[in-house]
Motif scaffolding. Structure first.
Motif, PDB file in Angstrom:
ATOM      1  N   LEU A  55     -59.339  11.215 -33.547  1.00  0.00           N
ATOM      2  CA  LEU A  55     -59.898  12.039 -32.473  1.00  0.00           C
ATOM      3  C   LEU A  55     -60.100  11.227 -31.202  1.00  0.00           C
ATOM      4  O   LEU A  55     -59.839  11.710 -30.094  1.00  0.00           O
ATOM      5  CB  LEU A  55     -61.214  12.664 -32.922  1.00  0.00           C
ATOM      6  CG  LEU A  55     -61.088  13.812 -33.915  1.00  0.00           C
ATOM      7  CD1 LEU A  55     -62.469  14.256 -34.366  1.00  0.00           C
ATOM      8  CD2 LEU A  55     -60.340  14.976 -33.297  1.00  0.00           C
ATOM      9  N   GLY A  56     -60.567  10.010 -31.344  1.00  0.00           N
ATOM     10  CA  GLY A  56     -60.729   9.155 -30.173  1.00  0.00           C
ATOM     11  C   GLY A  56     -59.411   8.846 -29.498  1.00  0.00           C
ATOM     12  O   GLY A  56     -59.302   8.854 -28.266  1.00  0.00           O
ATOM     13  N   ASN A  57     -58.391   8.573 -30.294  1.00  0.00           N
ATOM     14  CA  ASN A  57     -57.073   8.261 -29.765  1.00  0.00           C
ATOM     15  C   ASN A  57     -56.471   9.469 -29.033  1.00  0.00           C
ATOM     16  O   ASN A  57     -55.925   9.337 -27.937  1.00  0.00           O
ATOM     17  CB  ASN A  57     -56.157   7.816 -30.905  1.00  0.00           C
ATOM     18  CG  ASN A  57     -54.892   7.173 -30.409  1.00  0.00           C
ATOM     19  OD1 ASN A  57     -54.807   6.748 -29.280  1.00  0.00           O
ATOM     20  ND2 ASN A  57     -53.897   7.103 -31.271  1.00  0.00           N
ATOM     21  N   ILE A  58     -56.587  10.639 -29.635  1.00  0.00           N
ATOM     22  CA  ILE A  58     -56.080  11.853 -29.003  1.00  0.00           C
ATOM     23  C   ILE A  58     -56.843  12.126 -27.703  1.00  0.00           C
ATOM     24  O   ILE A  58     -56.252  12.444 -26.668  1.00  0.00           O
ATOM     25  CB  ILE A  58     -56.171  13.055 -29.964  1.00  0.00           C
ATOM     26  CG1 ILE A  58     -55.153  12.888 -31.092  1.00  0.00           C
ATOM     27  CG2 ILE A  58     -55.925  14.362 -29.224  1.00  0.00           C
ATOM     28  CD1 ILE A  58     -55.328  13.877 -32.219  1.00  0.00           C
ATOM     29  N   GLY A  59     -58.168  12.014 -27.751  1.00  0.00           N
ATOM     30  CA  GLY A  59     -58.967  12.245 -26.554  1.00  0.00           C
ATOM     31  C   GLY A  59     -58.616  11.278 -25.437  1.00  0.00           C
ATOM     32  O   GLY A  59     -58.508  11.678 -24.270  1.00  0.00           O
ATOM     33  N   TYR A  60     -58.431  10.016 -25.766  1.00  0.00           N
ATOM     34  CA  TYR A  60     -58.062   9.024 -24.755  1.00  0.00           C
ATOM     35  C   TYR A  60     -56.727   9.355 -24.121  1.00  0.00           C
ATOM     36  O   TYR A  60     -56.574   9.290 -22.897  1.00  0.00           O
ATOM     37  CB  TYR A  60     -58.018   7.632 -25.395  1.00  0.00           C
ATOM     38  CG  TYR A  60     -57.502   6.573 -24.456  1.00  0.00           C
ATOM     39  CD1 TYR A  60     -58.298   6.089 -23.426  1.00  0.00           C
ATOM     40  CD2 TYR A  60     -56.219   6.068 -24.604  1.00  0.00           C
ATOM     41  CE1 TYR A  60     -57.819   5.114 -22.557  1.00  0.00           C
ATOM     42  CE2 TYR A  60     -55.736   5.104 -23.748  1.00  0.00           C
ATOM     43  CZ  TYR A  60     -56.530   4.625 -22.725  1.00  0.00           C
ATOM     44  OH  TYR A  60     -56.049   3.676 -21.875  1.00  0.00           O
ATOM     45  N   HIS A  61     -55.747   9.725 -24.937  1.00  0.00           N
ATOM     46  CA  HIS A  61     -54.428   9.998 -24.386  1.00  0.00           C
ATOM     47  C   HIS A  61     -54.392  11.315 -23.611  1.00  0.00           C
ATOM     48  O   HIS A  61     -53.615  11.448 -22.664  1.00  0.00           O
ATOM     49  CB  HIS A  61     -53.370   9.955 -25.488  1.00  0.00           C
ATOM     50  CG  HIS A  61     -53.040   8.559 -25.894  1.00  0.00           C
ATOM     51  ND1 HIS A  61     -53.685   7.931 -26.939  1.00  0.00           N
ATOM     52  CD2 HIS A  61     -52.192   7.652 -25.382  1.00  0.00           C
ATOM     53  CE1 HIS A  61     -53.217   6.702 -27.054  1.00  0.00           C
ATOM     54  NE2 HIS A  61     -52.309   6.504 -26.112  1.00  0.00           N
ATOM     55  N   VAL A  62     -55.211  12.277 -23.982  1.00  0.00           N
ATOM     56  CA  VAL A  62     -55.309  13.496 -23.179  1.00  0.00           C
ATOM     57  C   VAL A  62     -55.956  13.173 -21.836  1.00  0.00           C
ATOM     58  O   VAL A  62     -55.547  13.675 -20.790  1.00  0.00           O
ATOM     59  CB  VAL A  62     -56.091  14.589 -23.936  1.00  0.00           C
ATOM     60  CG1 VAL A  62     -56.489  15.734 -23.018  1.00  0.00           C
ATOM     61  CG2 VAL A  62     -55.268  15.122 -25.090  1.00  0.00           C
ATOM     62  N   TYR A  63     -56.960  12.327 -21.852  1.00  0.00           N
ATOM     63  CA  TYR A  63     -57.641  11.932 -20.609  1.00  0.00           C
ATOM     64  C   TYR A  63     -56.695  11.173 -19.686  1.00  0.00           C
ATOM     65  O   TYR A  63     -56.726  11.349 -18.473  1.00  0.00           O
ATOM     66  CB  TYR A  63     -58.857  11.068 -20.946  1.00  0.00           C
ATOM     67  CG  TYR A  63     -59.558  10.497 -19.742  1.00  0.00           C
ATOM     68  CD1 TYR A  63     -60.317  11.306 -18.906  1.00  0.00           C
ATOM     69  CD2 TYR A  63     -59.451   9.155 -19.437  1.00  0.00           C
ATOM     70  CE1 TYR A  63     -60.950  10.794 -17.799  1.00  0.00           C
ATOM     71  CE2 TYR A  63     -60.073   8.626 -18.324  1.00  0.00           C
ATOM     72  CZ  TYR A  63     -60.830   9.449 -17.512  1.00  0.00           C
ATOM     73  OH  TYR A  63     -61.454   8.924 -16.413  1.00  0.00           O
ATOM     74  N   ARG A  64     -55.852  10.316 -20.246  1.00  0.00           N
ATOM     75  CA  ARG A  64     -54.945   9.493 -19.454  1.00  0.00           C
ATOM     76  C   ARG A  64     -53.627  10.186 -19.128  1.00  0.00           C
ATOM     77  O   ARG A  64     -52.764   9.593 -18.491  1.00  0.00           O
ATOM     78  CB  ARG A  64     -54.632   8.192 -20.204  1.00  0.00           C
ATOM     79  CG  ARG A  64     -55.825   7.326 -20.484  1.00  0.00           C
ATOM     80  CD  ARG A  64     -56.303   6.609 -19.280  1.00  0.00           C
ATOM     81  NE  ARG A  64     -55.219   5.752 -18.803  1.00  0.00           N
ATOM     82  CZ  ARG A  64     -55.173   5.227 -17.602  1.00  0.00           C
ATOM     83  NH1 ARG A  64     -56.110   5.450 -16.753  1.00  0.00           N
ATOM     84  NH2 ARG A  64     -54.164   4.458 -17.251  1.00  0.00           N
ATOM     85  N   PHE A  65     -53.464  11.441 -19.538  1.00  0.00           N
ATOM     86  CA  PHE A  65     -52.209  12.156 -19.333  1.00  0.00           C
ATOM     87  C   PHE A  65     -51.959  12.353 -17.836  1.00  0.00           C
ATOM     88  O   PHE A  65     -52.827  12.788 -17.101  1.00  0.00           O
ATOM     89  CB  PHE A  65     -52.262  13.511 -20.032  1.00  0.00           C
ATOM     90  CG  PHE A  65     -50.979  14.279 -19.946  1.00  0.00           C
ATOM     91  CD1 PHE A  65     -49.913  13.934 -20.745  1.00  0.00           C
ATOM     92  CD2 PHE A  65     -50.837  15.333 -19.059  1.00  0.00           C
ATOM     93  CE1 PHE A  65     -48.731  14.629 -20.672  1.00  0.00           C
ATOM     94  CE2 PHE A  65     -49.658  16.025 -18.979  1.00  0.00           C
ATOM     95  CZ  PHE A  65     -48.600  15.681 -19.780  1.00  0.00           C
ATOM     96  N   ARG A  66     -50.774  12.025 -17.390  1.00  0.00           N
ATOM     97  CA  ARG A  66     -50.414  12.192 -15.992  1.00  0.00           C
ATOM     98  C   ARG A  66     -49.200  13.101 -15.886  1.00  0.00           C
ATOM     99  O   ARG A  66     -48.333  13.111 -16.755  1.00  0.00           O
ATOM    100  CB  ARG A  66     -50.077  10.845 -15.356  1.00  0.00           C
ATOM    101  CG  ARG A  66     -51.261   9.969 -15.198  1.00  0.00           C
ATOM    102  CD  ARG A  66     -50.869   8.765 -14.361  1.00  0.00           C
ATOM    103  NE  ARG A  66     -51.313   7.583 -15.095  1.00  0.00           N
ATOM    104  CZ  ARG A  66     -50.731   6.419 -15.066  1.00  0.00           C
ATOM    105  NH1 ARG A  66     -49.658   6.243 -14.361  1.00  0.00           N
ATOM    106  NH2 ARG A  66     -51.204   5.410 -15.742  1.00  0.00           N
ATOM    107  N   ASP A  67     -49.153  13.848 -14.809  1.00  0.00           N
ATOM    108  CA  ASP A  67     -47.975  14.668 -14.554  1.00  0.00           C
ATOM    109  C   ASP A  67     -46.816  13.774 -14.145  1.00  0.00           C
ATOM    110  O   ASP A  67     -46.998  12.758 -13.487  1.00  0.00           O
ATOM    111  CB  ASP A  67     -48.242  15.678 -13.444  1.00  0.00           C
ATOM    112  CG  ASP A  67     -49.221  16.743 -13.873  1.00  0.00           C
ATOM    113  OD1 ASP A  67     -49.298  17.001 -15.072  1.00  0.00           O
ATOM    114  OD2 ASP A  67     -49.898  17.304 -12.999  1.00  0.00           O
ATOM    115  N   CYS A  68     -45.652  14.177 -14.513  1.00  0.00           N
ATOM    116  CA  CYS A  68     -44.450  13.399 -14.203  1.00  0.00           C
ATOM    117  C   CYS A  68     -43.669  14.156 -13.134  1.00  0.00           C
ATOM    118  O   CYS A  68     -42.925  15.090 -13.444  1.00  0.00           O
ATOM    119  CB  CYS A  68     -43.603  13.199 -15.444  1.00  0.00           C
ATOM    120  SG  CYS A  68     -44.467  12.350 -16.764  1.00  0.00           S
TER     121      CYS A  68
END
Length: 92
Positions: free
Chosen positions: A53-66
């Motif tokens: 859950l922490g890993n998924i949350g971190y990567h959702v937070y860091r998600f950037r549009d391309c």
């Protein structure tokens, strides 16, 4: 050796070691044998869930549009529309 084989071998060794200690084939101190080993699989499961859950949350937070990928996709859509129009397909 494939990744699946490596993973299966690793999990097999871990499970074998756990059952050796759980069934007291190799003796451990009494407190570890009676209080820690029976709940150890649940602790591993909860820890893995928290990590996931922490890993998924971190990567959702860091998600950037391309932006480049967006423009490339729009160009491909336009090429597909033009190709379909040449074949007589009407597109809205």
């Amino acid at each position: 050796m494939t990744k699946a084989t490596e993973t299966a071998r690793f999990l097999g060794i871990i499970l074998l070691t756990y059952f050796i200690f759980l069934f007291n084939i190799i003796p451990l101190p009494q407190i570890i044998q009676e209080e820690i080993l029976p709940v150890f699989p649940w602790w591993v499961l909860v820890s893995f869930g928290a990590y996931s859950l922490g890993n998924i949350g971190y990567h959702v937070y860091r998600f950037r549009d391309c932006e480049d990928a967006y423009h490339e996709l729009m160009a491909e859509i336009q090429i597909a529309k033009d190709d379909l129009k040449t074949k007589g397909v009407t597109i809205d």
